[in-house]
Scaffold this motif. Sequence first.
Motif, PDB file in Angstrom:
ATOM      1  N   ARG A  66      81.652  83.885 -70.665  1.00 58.34           N
ATOM      2  CA  ARG A  66      80.974  82.610 -70.892  1.00 58.34           C
ATOM      3  C   ARG A  66      80.122  82.718 -72.143  1.00 58.34           C
ATOM      4  O   ARG A  66      79.601  83.778 -72.468  1.00 58.34           O
ATOM      5  CB  ARG A  66      80.085  82.253 -69.700  1.00 58.34           C
ATOM      6  N   ASN A  67      79.957  81.601 -72.838  1.00 60.84           N
ATOM      7  CA  ASN A  67      79.105  81.569 -74.022  1.00 60.84           C
ATOM      8  C   ASN A  67      77.682  81.149 -73.709  1.00 60.84           C
ATOM      9  O   ASN A  67      76.775  81.446 -74.503  1.00 60.84           O
ATOM     10  CB  ASN A  67      79.680  80.593 -75.060  1.00 60.84           C
ATOM     11  N   ASP A 112      80.038  72.554 -75.217  1.00 57.49           N
ATOM     12  CA  ASP A 112      78.848  72.897 -74.447  1.00 57.49           C
ATOM     13  C   ASP A 112      77.628  72.657 -75.315  1.00 57.49           C
ATOM     14  O   ASP A 112      77.755  72.172 -76.446  1.00 57.49           O
ATOM     15  CB  ASP A 112      78.915  74.352 -73.975  1.00 57.49           C
ATOM     16  N   HIS A 130      75.765  90.346 -67.475  1.00 58.15           N
ATOM     17  CA  HIS A 130      76.732  89.303 -67.806  1.00 58.15           C
ATOM     18  C   HIS A 130      78.018  89.808 -68.445  1.00 58.15           C
ATOM     19  O   HIS A 130      78.946  89.023 -68.631  1.00 58.15           O
ATOM     20  CB  HIS A 130      76.081  88.275 -68.737  1.00 58.15           C
TER      21      HIS A 130
END
Length: 290
Positions: free
Chosen positions: A124-125, A69, A167
Amino acid sequence: MRRAWKDTPVARVDRHNTTRYWNAPGVDGLSCLHADFTTHDYAPHQHDAFVVAVTEHGGSEFKSRGRSDEARENVLLVFNPAEPHSGRMGWSKSWRYRSIYLTQPAIDQVMADLGIVRPAYFMRNVLADTDLIAAFARLHRSLDDGNDLLEERELLVASFGQLFVRHGDGTRSIPTVPRDEAAVSRVARRMASQHAQSGLSLNEMGLWVDMTPFQLIGLFKRTIGLTPHAYLTQLRLKAAIRQLKAGAPIADAALASGFYDQSALNRHFKRSFGITPLQYQRAGSVSPGR
Protein backbone atom coordinates in the motif's frame (compact mmCIF):
# COMPACT_ATOMS: atom_id res chain seq x y z
CA MET A 1 29.50 24.99 10.83
CA ARG A 2 28.20 21.49 10.27
CA ARG A 3 26.01 22.72 7.38
CA ALA A 4 29.15 22.75 5.23
CA TRP A 5 29.43 18.97 5.60
CA LYS A 6 26.52 18.35 3.32
CA ASP A 7 25.57 19.57 -0.10
CA THR A 8 24.11 23.05 -0.03
CA PRO A 9 20.32 22.69 -0.44
CA VAL A 10 19.18 23.51 -3.94
CA ALA A 11 16.17 25.83 -3.73
CA ARG A 12 13.66 26.49 -6.50
CA VAL A 13 11.27 29.38 -6.02
CA ASP A 14 8.42 30.73 -8.08
CA ARG A 15 5.33 32.69 -7.11
CA HIS A 16 3.36 29.59 -6.25
CA ASN A 17 5.78 26.75 -5.51
CA THR A 18 8.91 26.50 -3.37
CA THR A 19 11.26 23.54 -2.98
CA ARG A 20 14.54 22.75 -1.22
CA TYR A 21 16.48 19.59 -2.07
CA TRP A 22 19.73 18.31 -0.54
CA ASN A 23 21.90 15.23 -0.07
CA ALA A 24 22.21 14.31 3.58
CA PRO A 25 25.67 13.58 5.04
CA GLY A 26 26.67 10.36 6.71
CA VAL A 27 24.70 7.96 4.49
CA ASP A 28 25.48 7.73 0.78
CA GLY A 29 22.31 7.77 -1.34
CA LEU A 30 20.08 9.56 1.18
CA SER A 31 18.44 12.80 0.04
CA CYS A 32 15.63 15.07 1.21
CA LEU A 33 13.01 17.42 -0.23
CA HIS A 34 10.96 20.10 1.52
CA ALA A 35 8.23 21.39 -0.78
CA ASP A 36 5.47 23.98 -0.48
CA PHE A 37 3.10 23.83 -3.47
CA THR A 38 -0.04 25.67 -4.47
CA THR A 39 -0.21 24.87 -8.19
CA HIS A 40 2.32 22.14 -8.97
CA ASP A 41 1.22 18.88 -10.63
CA TYR A 42 3.50 15.84 -10.92
CA ALA A 43 3.54 14.09 -14.28
CA PRO A 44 3.72 10.27 -14.17
CA HIS A 45 7.23 9.40 -12.98
CA GLN A 46 9.25 6.96 -10.89
CA HIS A 47 12.27 7.09 -8.58
CA ASP A 48 15.17 4.67 -8.23
CA ALA A 49 14.58 5.01 -4.51
CA PHE A 50 12.28 4.31 -1.62
CA VAL A 51 10.20 7.46 -1.17
CA VAL A 52 8.62 8.30 2.19
CA ALA A 53 6.63 11.53 2.53
CA VAL A 54 4.96 13.35 5.42
CA THR A 55 2.39 16.09 4.77
CA GLU A 56 2.70 19.12 7.06
CA HIS A 57 -0.22 21.12 5.68
CA GLY A 58 -2.95 20.70 3.09
CA GLY A 59 -2.64 17.75 0.76
CA SER A 60 -2.92 16.48 -2.79
CA GLU A 61 -4.31 13.71 -4.94
CA PHE A 62 -2.06 11.08 -6.50
CA LYS A 63 -2.40 8.04 -8.73
CA SER A 64 -0.43 4.82 -8.31
CA ARG A 65 -1.10 1.12 -9.03
CA GLY A 66 -4.05 2.13 -11.21
CA ARG A 67 -5.98 3.83 -8.41
CA SER A 68 -6.29 7.33 -6.98
CA ASP A 69 -5.67 8.25 -3.36
CA GLU A 70 -4.87 11.29 -1.22
CA ALA A 71 -1.87 12.71 0.60
CA ARG A 72 -3.09 14.11 3.91
CA GLU A 73 -1.61 15.15 7.25
CA ASN A 74 -2.80 11.95 8.96
CA VAL A 75 -1.16 9.45 6.59
CA LEU A 76 2.35 8.44 5.57
CA LEU A 77 3.08 8.04 1.85
CA VAL A 78 5.43 5.24 0.80
CA PHE A 79 6.50 4.33 -2.75
CA ASN A 80 8.68 1.37 -3.67
CA PRO A 81 11.67 1.93 -5.98
CA ALA A 82 10.65 2.22 -9.65
CA GLU A 83 6.94 2.40 -8.74
CA PRO A 84 5.22 4.84 -11.18
CA HIS A 85 2.99 7.53 -9.72
CA SER A 86 1.64 10.99 -10.52
CA GLY A 87 0.07 13.80 -8.50
CA ARG A 88 -2.09 16.90 -8.67
CA MET A 89 -3.29 19.53 -6.23
CA GLY A 90 -6.94 18.52 -6.60
CA TRP A 91 -9.10 19.57 -3.65
CA SER A 92 -6.40 21.37 -1.66
CA LYS A 93 -5.21 24.94 -2.09
CA SER A 94 -1.74 24.03 -0.78
CA TRP A 95 0.51 21.08 -0.08
CA ARG A 96 3.53 21.45 2.19
CA TYR A 97 5.40 18.21 2.74
CA ARG A 98 8.73 16.60 3.58
CA SER A 99 10.03 13.58 1.69
CA ILE A 100 13.01 11.26 2.06
CA TYR A 101 14.63 9.30 -0.79
CA LEU A 102 16.76 6.17 -0.29
CA THR A 103 18.63 5.03 -3.40
CA GLN A 104 20.48 1.70 -3.45
CA PRO A 105 23.54 2.68 -1.38
CA ALA A 106 21.27 3.99 1.38
CA ILE A 107 18.97 0.96 1.11
CA ASP A 108 22.00 -1.30 1.52
CA GLN A 109 23.10 0.64 4.59
CA VAL A 110 19.66 0.48 6.19
CA MET A 111 19.42 -3.26 5.55
CA ALA A 112 22.83 -3.74 7.21
CA ASP A 113 21.74 -1.63 10.18
CA LEU A 114 18.56 -3.69 10.52
CA GLY A 115 20.31 -7.03 10.03
CA ILE A 116 18.26 -8.14 7.01
CA VAL A 117 19.25 -9.35 3.55
CA ARG A 118 16.45 -7.82 1.47
CA PRO A 119 14.39 -4.65 1.81
CA ALA A 120 10.69 -4.56 2.52
CA TYR A 121 8.11 -4.27 -0.23
CA PHE A 122 5.00 -2.20 0.45
CA MET A 123 1.63 -3.36 -0.78
CA ARG A 124 0.00 0.00 0.00
CA ASN A 125 1.12 3.57 -0.61
CA VAL A 126 -0.98 5.17 2.14
CA LEU A 127 -0.28 4.16 5.75
CA ALA A 128 -2.35 5.51 8.64
CA ASP A 129 0.30 5.24 11.36
CA THR A 130 0.52 8.24 13.69
CA ASP A 131 3.72 7.11 15.38
CA LEU A 132 5.54 6.67 12.09
CA ILE A 133 4.34 10.02 10.77
CA ALA A 134 5.88 11.69 13.82
CA ALA A 135 9.06 9.59 13.52
CA PHE A 136 9.68 10.47 9.88
CA ALA A 137 8.86 14.14 10.46
CA ARG A 138 11.43 14.21 13.25
CA LEU A 139 13.98 12.40 11.08
CA HIS A 140 13.51 14.88 8.24
CA ARG A 141 13.85 17.89 10.54
CA SER A 142 17.01 16.42 12.05
CA LEU A 143 18.44 15.94 8.55
CA ASP A 144 17.39 19.51 7.77
CA ASP A 145 19.12 20.92 10.86
CA GLY A 146 22.27 18.95 10.06
CA ASN A 147 23.77 19.26 13.53
CA ASP A 148 24.03 15.73 14.93
CA LEU A 149 25.10 12.73 12.83
CA LEU A 150 24.44 10.24 15.64
CA GLU A 151 20.88 11.49 16.13
CA GLU A 152 20.23 11.43 12.38
CA ARG A 153 21.51 7.86 12.05
CA GLU A 154 19.54 6.69 15.06
CA LEU A 155 16.31 8.22 13.77
CA LEU A 156 16.95 6.76 10.31
CA VAL A 157 17.47 3.24 11.65
CA ALA A 158 14.57 3.38 14.11
CA SER A 159 12.02 4.89 11.70
CA PHE A 160 12.79 2.58 8.77
CA GLY A 161 13.02 -0.40 11.12
CA GLN A 162 9.52 0.23 12.45
CA LEU A 163 8.23 0.96 8.94
CA PHE A 164 9.59 -2.36 7.63
CA VAL A 165 8.33 -4.36 10.63
CA ARG A 166 4.83 -2.87 10.74
CA HIS A 167 4.02 -2.48 7.07
CA GLY A 168 6.60 -4.26 4.92
CA ASP A 169 5.83 -7.53 3.17
CA GLY A 170 7.77 -10.51 4.44
CA THR A 171 10.44 -8.69 6.50
CA ARG A 172 9.24 -9.39 10.02
CA SER A 173 12.41 -11.41 10.53
CA ILE A 174 14.35 -8.30 11.59
CA PRO A 175 16.32 -9.65 14.55
CA THR A 176 15.59 -8.13 17.94
CA VAL A 177 17.30 -8.73 21.29
CA PRO A 178 15.90 -9.47 24.74
CA ARG A 179 16.28 -7.14 27.69
CA ASP A 180 19.94 -7.63 28.60
CA GLU A 181 21.24 -5.73 31.63
CA ALA A 182 24.82 -6.99 31.19
CA ALA A 183 25.08 -5.88 27.55
CA VAL A 184 23.60 -2.44 28.14
CA SER A 185 25.88 -2.01 31.16
CA ARG A 186 28.96 -2.70 29.02
CA VAL A 187 27.89 -0.17 26.42
CA ALA A 188 26.94 2.42 29.04
CA ARG A 189 30.33 2.16 30.75
CA ARG A 190 32.21 2.67 27.50
CA MET A 191 29.92 5.54 26.51
CA ALA A 192 30.65 7.18 29.87
CA SER A 193 34.41 6.93 29.28
CA GLN A 194 34.18 8.18 25.67
CA HIS A 195 31.31 10.68 25.85
CA ALA A 196 33.54 13.61 24.87
CA GLN A 197 34.49 11.98 21.57
CA SER A 198 32.66 13.45 18.58
CA GLY A 199 32.80 10.34 16.41
CA LEU A 200 30.80 7.82 18.45
CA SER A 201 28.47 5.93 16.14
CA LEU A 202 25.75 3.30 16.39
CA ASN A 203 27.91 0.89 14.41
CA GLU A 204 30.83 1.26 16.81
CA MET A 205 28.66 0.90 19.91
CA GLY A 206 26.90 -2.11 18.41
CA LEU A 207 30.23 -3.83 17.81
CA TRP A 208 30.99 -3.61 21.54
CA VAL A 209 28.20 -6.14 22.18
CA ASP A 210 27.86 -7.77 18.73
CA MET A 211 24.55 -6.11 17.83
CA THR A 212 23.20 -4.28 14.81
CA PRO A 213 22.31 -0.59 15.28
CA PHE A 214 18.60 -1.52 15.28
CA GLN A 215 19.15 -4.12 18.00
CA LEU A 216 21.16 -1.64 20.07
CA ILE A 217 18.40 0.97 19.89
CA GLY A 218 15.84 -1.62 21.00
CA LEU A 219 18.09 -2.81 23.84
CA PHE A 220 18.48 0.68 25.26
CA LYS A 221 14.79 1.54 24.96
CA ARG A 222 13.71 -1.69 26.66
CA THR A 223 16.36 -1.61 29.39
CA ILE A 224 17.03 2.05 30.18
CA GLY A 225 14.04 3.76 28.60
CA LEU A 226 16.24 6.01 26.45
CA THR A 227 17.77 5.58 23.01
CA PRO A 228 21.60 5.48 22.77
CA HIS A 229 21.64 9.06 21.48
CA ALA A 230 19.42 10.30 24.32
CA TYR A 231 21.54 8.45 26.89
CA LEU A 232 24.76 9.87 25.45
CA THR A 233 23.23 13.35 25.53
CA GLN A 234 22.48 12.93 29.25
CA LEU A 235 26.08 11.87 29.89
CA ARG A 236 27.29 14.96 28.05
CA LEU A 237 24.89 17.23 29.95
CA LYS A 238 26.18 15.89 33.28
CA ALA A 239 29.75 16.50 32.12
CA ALA A 240 28.82 20.03 31.01
CA ILE A 241 27.29 20.75 34.41
CA ARG A 242 30.54 19.70 36.07
CA GLN A 243 32.41 22.05 33.76
CA LEU A 244 30.02 24.93 34.45
CA LYS A 245 30.27 24.40 38.20
CA ALA A 246 34.05 24.64 37.87
CA GLY A 247 33.66 28.03 36.18
CA ALA A 248 34.41 27.04 32.58
CA PRO A 249 33.05 29.34 29.83
CA ILE A 250 29.93 27.87 28.26
CA ALA A 251 31.53 27.38 24.84
CA ASP A 252 34.48 25.54 26.42
CA ALA A 253 32.14 23.41 28.55
CA ALA A 254 30.19 22.43 25.44
CA LEU A 255 33.23 21.26 23.50
CA ALA A 256 34.85 19.52 26.48
CA SER A 257 31.63 17.58 27.11
CA GLY A 258 31.27 16.34 23.54
CA PHE A 259 28.68 18.76 22.15
CA TYR A 260 29.17 20.07 18.64
CA ASP A 261 29.11 23.70 19.75
CA GLN A 262 27.60 26.05 22.32
CA SER A 263 24.24 26.22 20.54
CA ALA A 264 23.93 22.42 20.72
CA LEU A 265 24.56 22.52 24.48
CA ASN A 266 22.03 25.34 24.87
CA ARG A 267 19.38 23.42 22.96
CA HIS A 268 19.77 20.16 24.87
CA PHE A 269 20.16 21.92 28.23
CA LYS A 270 16.94 23.89 27.74
CA ARG A 271 15.10 20.80 26.48
CA SER A 272 16.13 18.68 29.49
CA PHE A 273 16.15 21.22 32.34
CA GLY A 274 13.97 24.11 31.20
CA ILE A 275 16.76 26.67 31.65
CA THR A 276 19.85 27.68 29.69
CA PRO A 277 23.45 27.00 30.72
CA LEU A 278 23.87 30.73 31.31
CA GLN A 279 20.92 30.77 33.73
CA TYR A 280 22.39 27.76 35.52
CA GLN A 281 25.81 29.36 35.73
CA ARG A 282 24.45 32.70 36.96
CA ALA A 283 22.39 30.99 39.65
CA GLY A 284 25.53 29.26 40.91
CA SER A 285 27.34 32.57 41.20
CA VAL A 286 24.67 34.15 43.44
CA SER A 287 25.73 34.28 47.07
CA PRO A 288 23.67 32.32 49.64
CA GLY A 289 22.71 35.62 51.30
CA ARG A 290 20.87 36.71 48.19
